[in-house]
Design a protein around this motif. Structure first.
Motif, PDB file in Angstrom:
ATOM      1  N   PRO A 116      75.561  -6.645  55.117  1.00  0.00           N
ATOM      2  CA  PRO A 116      75.130  -6.272  56.471  1.00  0.00           C
ATOM      3  C   PRO A 116      75.935  -5.133  57.095  1.00  0.00           C
ATOM      4  N   ASP A 117      77.092  -4.824  56.559  1.00  0.00           N
ATOM      5  CA  ASP A 117      77.896  -3.733  57.110  1.00  0.00           C
ATOM      6  C   ASP A 117      77.542  -2.373  56.512  1.00  0.00           C
ATOM      7  N   LEU A 118      76.647  -2.370  55.535  1.00  0.00           N
ATOM      8  CA  LEU A 118      76.198  -1.112  54.927  1.00  0.00           C
ATOM      9  C   LEU A 118      75.118  -0.514  55.832  1.00  0.00           C
ATOM     10  N   ARG A 119      75.490   0.394  56.705  1.00  0.00           N
ATOM     11  CA  ARG A 119      74.570   0.957  57.693  1.00  0.00           C
ATOM     12  C   ARG A 119      73.781   2.149  57.176  1.00  0.00           C
ATOM     13  N   CYS A 120      74.333   2.850  56.183  1.00  0.00           N
ATOM     14  CA  CYS A 120      73.643   4.013  55.646  1.00  0.00           C
ATOM     15  C   CYS A 120      74.048   4.215  54.189  1.00  0.00           C
ATOM     16  N   LEU A 121      73.207   4.924  53.472  1.00  0.00           N
ATOM     17  CA  LEU A 121      73.479   5.269  52.083  1.00  0.00           C
ATOM     18  C   LEU A 121      74.081   6.666  52.039  1.00  0.00           C
ATOM     19  N   PRO A 122      74.834   6.988  50.995  1.00  0.00           N
ATOM     20  CA  PRO A 122      75.382   8.348  50.914  1.00  0.00           C
ATOM     21  C   PRO A 122      74.265   9.385  50.769  1.00  0.00           C
ATOM     22  N   LYS A 125      68.028  -5.191  50.274  1.00  0.00           N
ATOM     23  CA  LYS A 125      67.606  -6.226  51.230  1.00  0.00           C
ATOM     24  C   LYS A 125      68.808  -6.719  52.028  1.00  0.00           C
ATOM     25  N   SER A 126      68.601  -6.873  53.338  1.00  0.00           N
ATOM     26  CA  SER A 126      69.612  -7.447  54.247  1.00  0.00           C
ATOM     27  C   SER A 126      70.915  -6.652  54.262  1.00  0.00           C
ATOM     28  N   CYS A 127      70.787  -5.351  54.400  1.00  0.00           N
ATOM     29  CA  CYS A 127      71.983  -4.498  54.400  1.00  0.00           C
ATOM     30  C   CYS A 127      72.299  -3.883  55.758  1.00  0.00           C
ATOM     31  N   GLY A 128      71.478  -4.054  56.746  1.00  0.00           N
ATOM     32  CA  GLY A 128      71.744  -3.452  58.044  1.00  0.00           C
ATOM     33  C   GLY A 128      71.491  -1.960  58.084  1.00  0.00           C
ATOM     34  N   SER A 167      67.438  12.692  50.757  1.00  0.00           N
ATOM     35  CA  SER A 167      67.517  12.751  49.296  1.00  0.00           C
ATOM     36  C   SER A 167      66.944  11.497  48.635  1.00  0.00           C
ATOM     37  N   PHE A 168      66.695  10.463  49.408  1.00  0.00           N
ATOM     38  CA  PHE A 168      66.116   9.215  48.888  1.00  0.00           C
ATOM     39  C   PHE A 168      64.781   9.488  48.203  1.00  0.00           C
ATOM     40  N   THR A 169      64.077  10.502  48.640  1.00  0.00           N
ATOM     41  CA  THR A 169      62.761  10.819  48.064  1.00  0.00           C
ATOM     42  C   THR A 169      62.863  11.363  46.640  1.00  0.00           C
ATOM     43  N   ARG A 170      64.071  11.667  46.171  1.00  0.00           N
ATOM     44  CA  ARG A 170      64.254  12.145  44.796  1.00  0.00           C
ATOM     45  C   ARG A 170      64.381  11.003  43.790  1.00  0.00           C
ATOM     46  N   LEU A 171      64.365   9.774  44.244  1.00  0.00           N
ATOM     47  CA  LEU A 171      64.473   8.614  43.344  1.00  0.00           C
ATOM     48  C   LEU A 171      63.108   8.301  42.741  1.00  0.00           C
ATOM     49  N   GLN A 172      62.571   9.243  42.018  1.00  0.00           N
ATOM     50  CA  GLN A 172      61.215   9.141  41.507  1.00  0.00           C
ATOM     51  C   GLN A 172      61.057   8.184  40.350  1.00  0.00           C
ATOM     52  N   GLY A 173      62.147   7.698  39.769  1.00  0.00           N
ATOM     53  CA  GLY A 173      62.064   6.747  38.678  1.00  0.00           C
ATOM     54  C   GLY A 173      62.051   5.298  39.130  1.00  0.00           C
ATOM     55  N   LEU A 174      62.152   5.069  40.448  1.00  0.00           N
ATOM     56  CA  LEU A 174      62.173   3.691  40.953  1.00  0.00           C
ATOM     57  C   LEU A 174      60.891   2.955  40.607  1.00  0.00           C
ATOM     58  N   VAL A 175      61.057   1.740  40.124  1.00  0.00           N
ATOM     59  CA  VAL A 175      59.929   0.865  39.830  1.00  0.00           C
ATOM     60  C   VAL A 175      59.945  -0.322  40.793  1.00  0.00           C
ATOM     61  N   GLU A 176      61.156  -0.741  41.206  1.00  0.00           N
ATOM     62  CA  GLU A 176      61.297  -1.834  42.152  1.00  0.00           C
ATOM     63  C   GLU A 176      62.255  -1.433  43.257  1.00  0.00           C
ATOM     64  N   LEU A 177      61.832  -1.671  44.500  1.00  0.00           N
ATOM     65  CA  LEU A 177      62.649  -1.377  45.668  1.00  0.00           C
ATOM     66  C   LEU A 177      62.588  -2.574  46.602  1.00  0.00           C
ATOM     67  N   PHE A 178      63.736  -3.154  46.872  1.00  0.00           N
ATOM     68  CA  PHE A 178      63.841  -4.281  47.802  1.00  0.00           C
ATOM     69  C   PHE A 178      64.550  -3.777  49.045  1.00  0.00           C
ATOM     70  N   ILE A 179      63.801  -3.670  50.157  1.00  0.00           N
ATOM     71  CA  ILE A 179      64.353  -3.021  51.340  1.00  0.00           C
ATOM     72  C   ILE A 179      64.046  -3.776  52.636  1.00  0.00           C
ATOM     73  N   THR A 180      63.587  -5.021  52.510  1.00  0.00           N
ATOM     74  CA  THR A 180      63.262  -5.804  53.699  1.00  0.00           C
ATOM     75  C   THR A 180      64.532  -6.248  54.427  1.00  0.00           C
ATOM     76  N   ASP A 181      64.346  -6.693  55.655  1.00  0.00           N
ATOM     77  CA  ASP A 181      65.418  -7.241  56.484  1.00  0.00           C
ATOM     78  C   ASP A 181      66.524  -6.222  56.753  1.00  0.00           C
ATOM     79  N   ASN A 182      66.111  -5.039  57.176  1.00  0.00           N
ATOM     80  CA  ASN A 182      67.028  -3.981  57.606  1.00  0.00           C
ATOM     81  C   ASN A 182      66.625  -3.537  59.010  1.00  0.00           C
ATOM     82  N   GLN A 183      67.280  -2.535  59.523  1.00  0.00           N
ATOM     83  CA  GLN A 183      67.007  -2.016  60.865  1.00  0.00           C
ATOM     84  C   GLN A 183      66.309  -0.659  60.823  1.00  0.00           C
TER      85      GLN A 183
END
Length: 70
Positions: free
Chosen positions: A9-15, A30-33, A40-56
């Motif tokens: 929950p203290d992870l507010r942003c990604l590098p 999931k649940s990272c705040g 640059s997140f849009t460059r992760l074109q190889g992602l097959v699974e993304l769990f991103i619920t329960d954030n702000q």
């Protein structure tokens, strides 16, 4: 490659250089705040699974819907 950061929950942003992880297939945020995702997140074109619920998140980077094979 898998990166699981779920339940930090203290992870507010990604590098800003998260997009350099082009071999990433599964990303667990999931649940990272998170309040936003860097452009640059849009460059992760190889992602097959993304769990991103329960954030702000109120917006997503422009073009994100065209970048994944989710």
């Amino acid at each position: 490659t898998t990166l699981n950061l779920m339940g930090n929950p203290d992870l507010r942003c990604l590098p800003d250089n998260i997009g350099a992880l082009t071999g990433l297939r599964l990303l667990g945020l999931k649940s990272c705040g998170l309040t936003h995702l860097p452009p640059s997140f849009t460059r992760l074109q190889g992602l097959v699974e993304l769990f991103i619920t329960d954030n702000q998140l109120t917006t997503l980077p422009e073009g994100i819907v065209y970048c994944f094979v989710l």
